[in-house]
Enzyme design. Structure first.
Site, PDB file in Angstrom:
ATOM      1  N   ASP A  10     -22.397  -6.411  33.136  1.00  0.00           N
ATOM      2  CA  ASP A  10     -22.663  -4.999  32.818  1.00  0.00           C
ATOM      3  C   ASP A  10     -23.012  -4.962  31.339  1.00  0.00           C
ATOM      4  O   ASP A  10     -22.145  -5.154  30.483  1.00  0.00           O
ATOM      5  CB  ASP A  10     -21.410  -4.165  33.117  1.00  0.00           C
ATOM      6  CG  ASP A  10     -21.532  -2.715  32.627  1.00  0.00           C
ATOM      7  OD1 ASP A  10     -22.618  -2.323  32.160  1.00  0.00           O
ATOM      8  OD2 ASP A  10     -20.523  -1.983  32.716  1.00  0.00           O
ATOM      9  N   LYS A  72     -28.826  -0.493  23.468  1.00  0.00           N
ATOM     10  CA  LYS A  72     -29.386  -0.234  24.801  1.00  0.00           C
ATOM     11  C   LYS A  72     -30.326   0.978  24.787  1.00  0.00           C
ATOM     12  O   LYS A  72     -31.264   1.058  25.572  1.00  0.00           O
ATOM     13  CB  LYS A  72     -28.238  -0.002  25.785  1.00  0.00           C
ATOM     14  CG  LYS A  72     -28.642   0.076  27.243  1.00  0.00           C
ATOM     15  CD  LYS A  72     -27.401   0.092  28.114  1.00  0.00           C
ATOM     16  CE  LYS A  72     -27.713   0.216  29.580  1.00  0.00           C
ATOM     17  NZ  LYS A  72     -26.457   0.198  30.384  1.00  0.00           N
ATOM     18  N   GLU A 173     -26.841   0.311  38.140  1.00  0.00           N
ATOM     19  CA  GLU A 173     -25.407   0.455  37.875  1.00  0.00           C
ATOM     20  C   GLU A 173     -24.668   1.203  38.994  1.00  0.00           C
ATOM     21  O   GLU A 173     -23.612   0.745  39.443  1.00  0.00           O
ATOM     22  CB  GLU A 173     -25.194   1.134  36.516  1.00  0.00           C
ATOM     23  CG  GLU A 173     -25.553   0.190  35.367  1.00  0.00           C
ATOM     24  CD  GLU A 173     -25.734   0.879  34.019  1.00  0.00           C
ATOM     25  OE1 GLU A 173     -25.406   2.071  33.903  1.00  0.00           O
ATOM     26  OE2 GLU A 173     -26.216   0.205  33.078  1.00  0.00           O
ATOM     27  N   ASP A 195     -20.932   8.760  36.365  1.00  0.00           N
ATOM     28  CA  ASP A 195     -20.712   7.753  35.304  1.00  0.00           C
ATOM     29  C   ASP A 195     -20.663   8.430  33.943  1.00  0.00           C
ATOM     30  O   ASP A 195     -21.686   8.830  33.391  1.00  0.00           O
ATOM     31  CB  ASP A 195     -21.851   6.716  35.367  1.00  0.00           C
ATOM     32  CG  ASP A 195     -21.690   5.607  34.312  1.00  0.00           C
ATOM     33  OD1 ASP A 195     -20.839   5.734  33.407  1.00  0.00           O
ATOM     34  OD2 ASP A 195     -22.436   4.615  34.419  1.00  0.00           O
TER      35      ASP A 195
HETATM   36  P1  ADP Z   1     -20.555   2.513  28.442  1.00  0.00           P
HETATM   37  O1  ADP Z   1     -20.812   2.465  29.906  1.00  0.00           O
HETATM   38  O2  ADP Z   1     -21.220   3.673  27.775  1.00  0.00           O
HETATM   39  O3  ADP Z   1     -20.806   1.239  27.757  1.00  0.00           O
HETATM   40  P2  ADP Z   1     -17.643   2.659  28.988  1.00  0.00           P
HETATM   41  O4  ADP Z   1     -17.742   2.906  30.427  1.00  0.00           O
HETATM   42  O5  ADP Z   1     -16.986   1.386  28.578  1.00  0.00           O
HETATM   43  O6  ADP Z   1     -19.000   2.846  28.203  1.00  0.00           O
HETATM   44  O7  ADP Z   1     -16.812   3.892  28.381  1.00  0.00           O
HETATM   45  C1  ADP Z   1     -16.444   3.942  27.041  1.00  0.00           C
HETATM   46  C2  ADP Z   1     -15.823   5.283  26.741  1.00  0.00           C
HETATM   47  O8  ADP Z   1     -14.666   5.490  27.534  1.00  0.00           O
HETATM   48  C3  ADP Z   1     -15.369   5.396  25.294  1.00  0.00           C
HETATM   49  O9  ADP Z   1     -15.741   6.653  24.777  1.00  0.00           O
HETATM   50  C4  ADP Z   1     -13.859   5.290  25.412  1.00  0.00           C
HETATM   51  O10 ADP Z   1     -13.198   5.937  24.334  1.00  0.00           O
HETATM   52  C5  ADP Z   1     -13.618   5.989  26.708  1.00  0.00           C
HETATM   53  N1  ADP Z   1     -12.324   5.668  27.326  1.00  0.00           N
HETATM   54  C6  ADP Z   1     -11.845   4.452  27.673  1.00  0.00           C
HETATM   55  N2  ADP Z   1     -10.615   4.556  28.207  1.00  0.00           N
HETATM   56  C7  ADP Z   1     -10.301   5.873  28.210  1.00  0.00           C
HETATM   57  C8  ADP Z   1      -9.145   6.635  28.629  1.00  0.00           C
HETATM   58  N3  ADP Z   1      -8.063   6.048  29.150  1.00  0.00           N
HETATM   59  N4  ADP Z   1      -9.186   7.972  28.472  1.00  0.00           N
HETATM   60  C9  ADP Z   1     -10.257   8.573  27.934  1.00  0.00           C
HETATM   61  N5  ADP Z   1     -11.356   7.928  27.522  1.00  0.00           N
HETATM   62  C10 ADP Z   1     -11.376   6.593  27.651  1.00  0.00           C
HETATM   63 MG    MG Z   2     -21.493   1.919  31.650  1.00  0.00          MG
END
Ligand code: ADP
Ligand code: MG
Length: 633
Positions: A10, A72, A173, A195
């Protein structure tokens, strides 16, 4: 295990992960620091070494001129489409970049393209996997947002190649997330994938038929995510500090970074606790403390999460569905860990979402499942590959506006096919290749996918150039079309994603239309093709009349030919296939002796479409004329 193990990756805007199939279950491979998530941050350290992930994050604050995140957003994009991103994110373009050039990002003294920067992240994931297996890893499946266009997909593949990975397939995705939950085993149904990540929000509606996922609608907001929630909390903290301590820290980068770290931890804790205590040691020695209850937090973020509602409604509308039609809801992205977000999703789709898997890992886990499928996994997954077909025929427009199908619908992909064409006009220098999708006989009734010109064909008699048109649909569903004039070697090519933007209903109706109109289409096509043939034979006769052979005919023969010519000219544009056919056959019959005489003489026969002296043809470069169907093999 062997070194042909395939991993699933991913490659995220905020975080990236690598996973693999351990027995029956996909698992994420942690990095050396023990964490599953590799922040998508790349920096150049003081020794000009590339640093990726958690270790690179401190450089974002300390040496922003040598670090980059959210790359990205720039993948596969040109200067024209990134103005918005440049306003919102601190991307530094290479100083010597020219307009129209491929984007390059400055990192210290070096500049890198977005695929090169993504490749640093991929290389880190590859290394993590190799460390884990203690063996080389070269094959991977990488996920991309469902809305990614060809250029963005191609850039992602390039990144893989640069990182030394063989990218077996790009997977959407939302499809990966659905695979992680094993929804493909359900055979049929509608899946909504919500998402909500760090900086982007995507909603995808998938249709599952016979275990195959098809994206039927996507929507979202490329500037909405957990970052917005963080910024709200930072704003509150900064306001508090200014109010209580009279200290404005909003321009103090280090202080803001420290606060950011603290509020993110608080946000994450609030997903499981009713209240938290923010306690921040500020760089200037001060201390900021405050209690935040979940209720306060939820009130604060309501406007942010409400912004996901409209895209969801639009996606449903585009798919022609109501919330009741949704069979499964899948949550993806770290921000869906927030209970209030889950409640909102449940309310919108009137259904409890799947939450068993970690939402920030589920895409990578699904990529690992897909990797195993491609690796020739189980029997069920073999079927899946077989069922990967192109839903509509693909072809090009030929003279007269007729569709010539090159790859037929329901062909298993990857698929390829080649057809030969020629020019319609003497000296034609350019031919237009108009790529079409659909089942109908006429180009205007098909979906236009792309157009490009094959240019610079040296002057030749109509019918002489030998234009090879090759169609290839790769395993990712991307169509590559190339055209090559074989005598001169001139070539041109284009890539398109045929399924992009088409809903299932549209595919269905395009197929049904072709049945409804089959008879009428056939008749219209016959008329057009006969009209084209008439044009060719009349042009050839014109040339015959200029040749010495004409002089050898008796005046009776000449008179008879002229009469037949006139008769064909009268009917050639009529909507009457039988009369055109009859007139063509009569003229063909009537000019037989002329053709023979021309063949006998030194002059080559234009009537038979054989060679002719190019010198006396003159220049008649024609642009934008479609190719003509060739009668040579
Ligand atoms: P991306 O797909 O954009 O790369 P992610 O799916 O990894 O990102 O999501 C990252 C986001 O999720 C960040 O803003 C992070 O702070 C938030 N996040 C991760 N865990 C939690 C949680 N337990 N509660 C709220 N927000 C969260
Ligand atoms: Mg993502």
């Amino acid at each position: 295990m062997s070194n042909d193990r395939i991993v699933g990756i991913d490659l995220g805007t905020t975080n990236s992960l690598v996973a693999f199939m351990q027995g029956e279950n996909p698992v994420v491979i942690p990095g050396e620091d023990g964490s599953n998530l590799v922040p998508s941050v790349v920096a150049l350290d003081e020794h000009h070494q590339i640093i990726v992930g958690n270790a690179a994050r401190k450089y974002l604050i300390e040496t922003p001129e040598r670090s980059v995140y959210s790359i990205k957003r720039l993948m596969g994009r040109g200067m024209e489409d990134i103005q918005e991103e440049l306003k919102l994110f601190p991307f530094r373009l290479a100083e010597d970049m020219q307009v129209g050039e491929v984007l390059r990002i400055q990192l210290g003294h070096q500049a890198f393209t977005p695929p090169e920067i993504s490749a640093f992240i991929l290389r880190q994931l590859k290394r993590n996997a190799e460390r884990f297996f203690n063996a080389p890893v070269v094959k991977a499946v990488i996920t991309v947002p469902a809305y990614f266009n060809d250029a963005q997909r191609q850039a992602t593949k390039d990144a893989g190649r640069i990182a030394g990975l063989e990218v077996l397939r790009l997977v959407n995705e939302p499809t990966a997330a659905s695979l992680a939950y094993g929804l493909d085993k359900k055979q049929n149904g509608i899946v909504a994938v919500y998402d909500f990540g760090g900086g982007t929000f995507d909603i995808s509606i998938l249709k599952l038929h016979d275990g195959i996922f098809e994206v039927i609608a996507t929507n979202g907001d490329t500037h909405l995510g957990g970052d917005d929630i963080d910024n709200l909390l930072i704003r509150i903290a900064l306001d508090d500090i200014r109010g209580d301590m009279g200290n404005d820290l909003s321009r103090n980068g280090e202080a803001v970074a420290t606060i950011r770290q603290a509020v993110i931890e608080a946000k994450i804790a609030l997903s499981t606790q009713p209240a938290i205590k923010l306690d921040v040691e500020l760089p200037d020695g001060g201390r900021y403390q405050r209690e935040i209850t979940r209720e306060q937090f939820e009130q604060l973020i309501q406007p942010v999460i409400d912004r996901t509602v409209a895209p969801c409604k639009q996606a449903l509308k585009d798919a022609g569905l109501k919330p009741e039609h949704i069979d499964e809801v899948v949550l993806v992205g770290g921000s869906t860990r927030i209970p209030k977000v889950r409640a909102l999703v449940e309310e919108m789709f009137k259904r409890k979402p799947h939450t068993d898997l970690n939402p920030d890992e589920v895409v990578a886990l699904g990529a690992a499942v897909q990797a195993t499928i491609l690796g020739g996994g189980s029997e069920a997954t073999q079927n899946m590959l077989l069922l990967d077909v192109t839903p509509l025929s693909l072809g090009i427009e030929v003279a007269g506006g007729v569709t010539d199908k090159i790859i037929l619908r329901n062909s298993t992909i990857p698929a390829s096919a080649t057809q030969y064409y020629t020019t319609q006009i003497d000296g034609q220098a350019n031919v237009a290749i108009h790529v079409l999708q659909g089942e109908r006989e006429l180009a205007t009734d098909c979906r236009s996918l792309a157009r490009f010109d094959l240019r610079g064909i040296p002057p030749m008699t109509a019918g002489m150039p030998r234009i090879e048109v090759k169609f290839l649909i790769d395993a990712n569903g991307i169509l590559h079309v190339s055209a090559r004039e074989q005598r001169s070697g001139k070539e041109a090519e284009i890539e398109v994603q045929p399924s992009y933007g088409l809903t299932d209903e549209q595919v269905e109706s395009m197929i049904l239309d072709s049945f409804d109109y089959a008879e009428e289409d056939f008749r219209r096509r016959q008329v057009i093709e006969a009209g084209n043939e008439a044009g060719t034979i009349l042009a050839a006769l014109e040339k015959g009349k200029q040749s010495p052979a004409w002089g050898k005919l008796t005046s009776d023969e000449k008179k008879k030919i002229s009469k037949l010519e006139k008769a064909l000219n009268e009917v050639r544009n009529e909507d009457d296939y039988a009369s055109i056919r009859k007139a063509i056959d009569a003229l063909n019959q009537g000019t037989m002796r002329l053709a023979e005489l021309m063949m006998d003489s030194a002059v080559s026969s234009a009537l038979k479409g054989k060679t002719m002296d190019e010198a006396d043809m003159g220049e008649a470069p024609m642009a934008g004329h479609p190719v003509a169907k060739a009668d040579f093999e």
